[in-house]
Design a protein around this motif. Structure first.
Motif, mmCIF file in Angstrom:
data_model
loop_
_atom_site.group_PDB
_atom_site.id
_atom_site.type_symbol
_atom_site.label_atom_id
_atom_site.label_comp_id
_atom_site.label_asym_id
_atom_site.label_seq_id
_atom_site.Cartn_x
_atom_site.Cartn_y
_atom_site.Cartn_z
ATOM 1 N N SER A 275 -43.530 1.423 43.407
ATOM 2 C CA SER A 275 -42.093 1.648 43.257
ATOM 3 C C SER A 275 -41.851 2.612 42.105
ATOM 4 C CB SER A 275 -41.354 0.329 43.004
ATOM 5 O OG SER A 275 -41.860 -0.325 41.861
ATOM 6 N N PHE A 276 -40.774 3.400 42.246
ATOM 7 C CA PHE A 276 -40.408 4.383 41.236
ATOM 8 C C PHE A 276 -38.888 4.360 41.088
ATOM 9 C CE2 PHE A 276 -44.074 5.767 43.658
ATOM 10 C CZ PHE A 276 -45.030 5.995 42.681
ATOM 11 N N GLY A 277 -38.399 4.372 39.862
ATOM 12 C CA GLY A 277 -36.960 4.300 39.656
ATOM 13 C C GLY A 277 -36.504 5.056 38.429
ATOM 14 N N ILE A 278 -35.207 5.354 38.403
ATOM 15 C CA ILE A 278 -34.586 5.981 37.243
ATOM 16 C C ILE A 278 -33.260 5.284 36.975
ATOM 17 C CG2 ILE A 278 -35.662 8.240 37.556
ATOM 18 C CD1 ILE A 278 -33.070 9.196 38.839
ATOM 19 N N GLY A 279 -32.772 5.405 35.752
ATOM 20 C CA GLY A 279 -31.498 4.797 35.379
ATOM 21 C C GLY A 279 -30.759 5.664 34.381
ATOM 22 N N TYR A 280 -29.445 5.512 34.355
ATOM 23 C CA TYR A 280 -28.607 6.280 33.431
ATOM 24 C C TYR A 280 -27.524 5.364 32.879
ATOM 25 C CZ TYR A 280 -25.047 9.593 31.813
ATOM 26 O OH TYR A 280 -24.118 10.259 31.066
ATOM 27 N N ASP A 281 -27.351 5.370 31.566
ATOM 28 C CA ASP A 281 -26.330 4.578 30.884
ATOM 29 C C ASP A 281 -25.298 5.497 30.244
ATOM 30 O OD1 ASP A 281 -27.572 2.279 31.528
ATOM 31 O OD2 ASP A 281 -28.334 1.808 29.532
ATOM 32 N N TYR A 282 -24.038 5.103 30.345
ATOM 33 C CA TYR A 282 -22.957 5.861 29.714
ATOM 34 C C TYR A 282 -22.082 4.893 28.920
ATOM 35 C CZ TYR A 282 -19.003 9.038 29.116
ATOM 36 O OH TYR A 282 -18.017 9.827 28.582
ATOM 37 N N GLU A 283 -21.851 5.199 27.669
ATOM 38 C CA GLU A 283 -21.079 4.316 26.796
ATOM 39 C C GLU A 283 -19.580 4.539 27.006
ATOM 40 O OE1 GLU A 283 -21.308 2.695 22.197
ATOM 41 O OE2 GLU A 283 -21.914 4.757 22.650
ATOM 42 N N LEU A 284 -18.945 3.591 27.709
ATOM 43 C CA LEU A 284 -17.510 3.685 27.979
ATOM 44 C C LEU A 284 -16.689 3.426 26.724
ATOM 45 C CD1 LEU A 284 -17.408 1.725 31.346
ATOM 46 C CD2 LEU A 284 -17.405 4.211 31.050
ATOM 47 N N ALA A 285 -17.133 2.485 25.927
ATOM 48 C CA ALA A 285 -16.509 2.143 24.653
ATOM 49 C C ALA A 285 -17.623 1.592 23.768
ATOM 50 C CB ALA A 285 -15.389 1.119 24.844
ATOM 51 N N ARG A 286 -17.309 1.283 22.520
ATOM 52 C CA ARG A 286 -18.351 0.813 21.612
ATOM 53 C C ARG A 286 -19.054 -0.419 22.175
ATOM 54 N NH1 ARG A 286 -20.188 1.444 16.565
ATOM 55 N NH2 ARG A 286 -20.946 -0.378 15.431
ATOM 56 N N ASN A 287 -20.374 -0.282 22.415
ATOM 57 C CA ASN A 287 -21.227 -1.359 22.929
ATOM 58 C C ASN A 287 -20.915 -1.780 24.364
ATOM 59 O OD1 ASN A 287 -22.661 -1.574 20.469
ATOM 60 N ND2 ASN A 287 -21.042 -2.866 19.624
ATOM 61 N N LEU A 288 -20.057 -1.010 25.076
ATOM 62 C CA LEU A 288 -19.778 -1.265 26.489
ATOM 63 C C LEU A 288 -20.391 -0.139 27.302
ATOM 64 C CD1 LEU A 288 -18.394 -2.857 28.772
ATOM 65 C CD2 LEU A 288 -16.348 -1.455 28.354
ATOM 66 N N PHE A 289 -21.408 -0.457 28.106
ATOM 67 C CA PHE A 289 -22.160 0.553 28.840
ATOM 68 C C PHE A 289 -21.987 0.378 30.346
ATOM 69 C CE2 PHE A 289 -24.241 0.680 24.773
ATOM 70 C CZ PHE A 289 -24.698 1.989 24.634
ATOM 71 N N LEU A 290 -21.831 1.512 31.016
ATOM 72 C CA LEU A 290 -21.888 1.570 32.470
ATOM 73 C C LEU A 290 -23.276 2.071 32.848
ATOM 74 C CD1 LEU A 290 -20.552 1.566 35.323
ATOM 75 C CD2 LEU A 290 -19.957 3.967 34.883
ATOM 76 N N GLY A 291 -23.967 1.325 33.711
ATOM 77 C CA GLY A 291 -25.320 1.695 34.095
ATOM 78 C C GLY A 291 -25.434 2.016 35.568
#
Length: 325
Positions: A275-291
């Motif tokens: 298996s192979f995967g990638i991920g991306y996180d974006y900080e919507l607000a302080r310490n709140l991440f959309l993944g």
């Protein structure tokens, strides 16, 4: 206390698996790996279990994972099978955490008459859903329990049952974690004309989290035992790199993950089990991440599977997955 708890889990699991090894097992969809991140790491997730997928791998992980977590995963399995899963975890205070997780599998098949001629289609579906609770009685040590309602349908035939999960997780030092879980334990159900038992699964795992700057590397391995299959060994890794905005700006934090893994027991082609995967996180607000996470898994001669998930994490005092301030 820790040794006694781990020994009790292993003894109970061994007894259950030894008994069920002589019984016909069903509920086959419950063997499917859930979540883009866990599957991207080869299913070696028992000692990681730090996100909303924890309830379906090791419910004890709820106790050690910080903050609020939610995840929805869409899967395409082989050609015409779709599977959607979701999980939600929230801290309750005083070392307690609770959550709920579930999944729904849906497909169809061709209906034929006595001569083998096609006369339409019929549906097949499976549903699993239930709550979980975890407690951290000692620093770095968690205990978790979960219950699941399981229902299956083939055309006009229906059946349902209850299933239970339990697990422990222990972090003796900051960067090393061990875990064990007993999944899908419960009474049999009668489906159409046959009685079948759930696929009880004993999992044990270790994980090493190596931080550097605001990044980390996770190396993990699992041993998974079913009553009617050869034990499977899984290994996986995750590299997480935190990305920053331009110097002197207030750009939100971002992160990028690369994952890979392998699970033994598949001999259906060159890349079967990888298996192979990638991920991306974006900080919507302080310490709140959309993944956002995606994974590719090969079933060899049977075809390929893709999974994509969207998740939210609110973790006060954290910078990235698996790393505390």
């Amino acid at each position: 206390m820790l040794r006694a708890t781990l020994a009790l889990v292993v003894f109970a699991a061994g007894t259950a698996i030894g008994f069920l090894g002589t019984q016909p097992t069903g509920f086959t969809f419950m063997r499917i790996g859930v979540g883009a991140r866990p599957v991207g790491m080869g299913g070696a997730y028992t000692a990681v279990a730090d996100d909303a997928n924890a309830l379906l791998w090791n419910p004890a992980g709820l106790a050690l994972g910080p903050g609020f977590r939610a995840d929805v995963t869409m899967m395409k399995l082989l050609q015409s099978v779709s599977y959607t899963s979701a999980g939600l975890v929230a801290p309750l205070g005083h070392g307690l955490a609770a959550g709920c997780a579930g999944g729904y599998l849906n497909t169809s098949d061709v209906r034929r008459d006595e001569l083998g001629q096609e006369i339409g289609t019929f549906g097949l579906s499976d549903l699993v859903i239930g709550p979980g609770l975890a407690w951290q009685p000692l620093p770095g040590f968690g205990i978790g329990l979960g219950a699941k309602y399981v229902a299956s349908r083939i055309d006009s035939f229906h059946a349902c049952a209850l299933s239970f999960d339990g697990g422990v997780i222990y972090r003796p030092v900051r960067y090393f974690t061990v875990g064990a879980s007993l999944l899908h334990f419960g009474p049999p159900r009668r489906f159409i004309a046959d009685w079948e038992y759930p696929p009880v699964n004993l999992r044990t795992g270790v994980a090493v989290n190596i931080p550097f700057a605001e990044n980390h590397v996770i190396l993990t391995s699992d041993l998974s035992v079913y009553p009617d299959f050869t034990p499977a060994l899984s290994v996986g890794a995750e590299l997480y790199v935190r990305l920053h905005g331009s110097a002197g700006t207030a750009s939100p934090g971002q992160g990028f993950s690369v994952r890979g893994g392998y699970q033994s027991g598949s001999h259906l082609g060159t890349w079967s089990g990888f298996s192979f995967g990638i991920g991306y996180d974006y900080e919507l607000a302080r310490n709140l991440f959309l993944g956002l996470d995606v994974v590719y898994l090969s079933y060899g001669l049977l075809g390929d599977s893709e999974r994509a998930s969207v998740g939210l994490r609110f973790s006060p005092g954290t910078l990235s997955r698996g790393k505390k301030r």
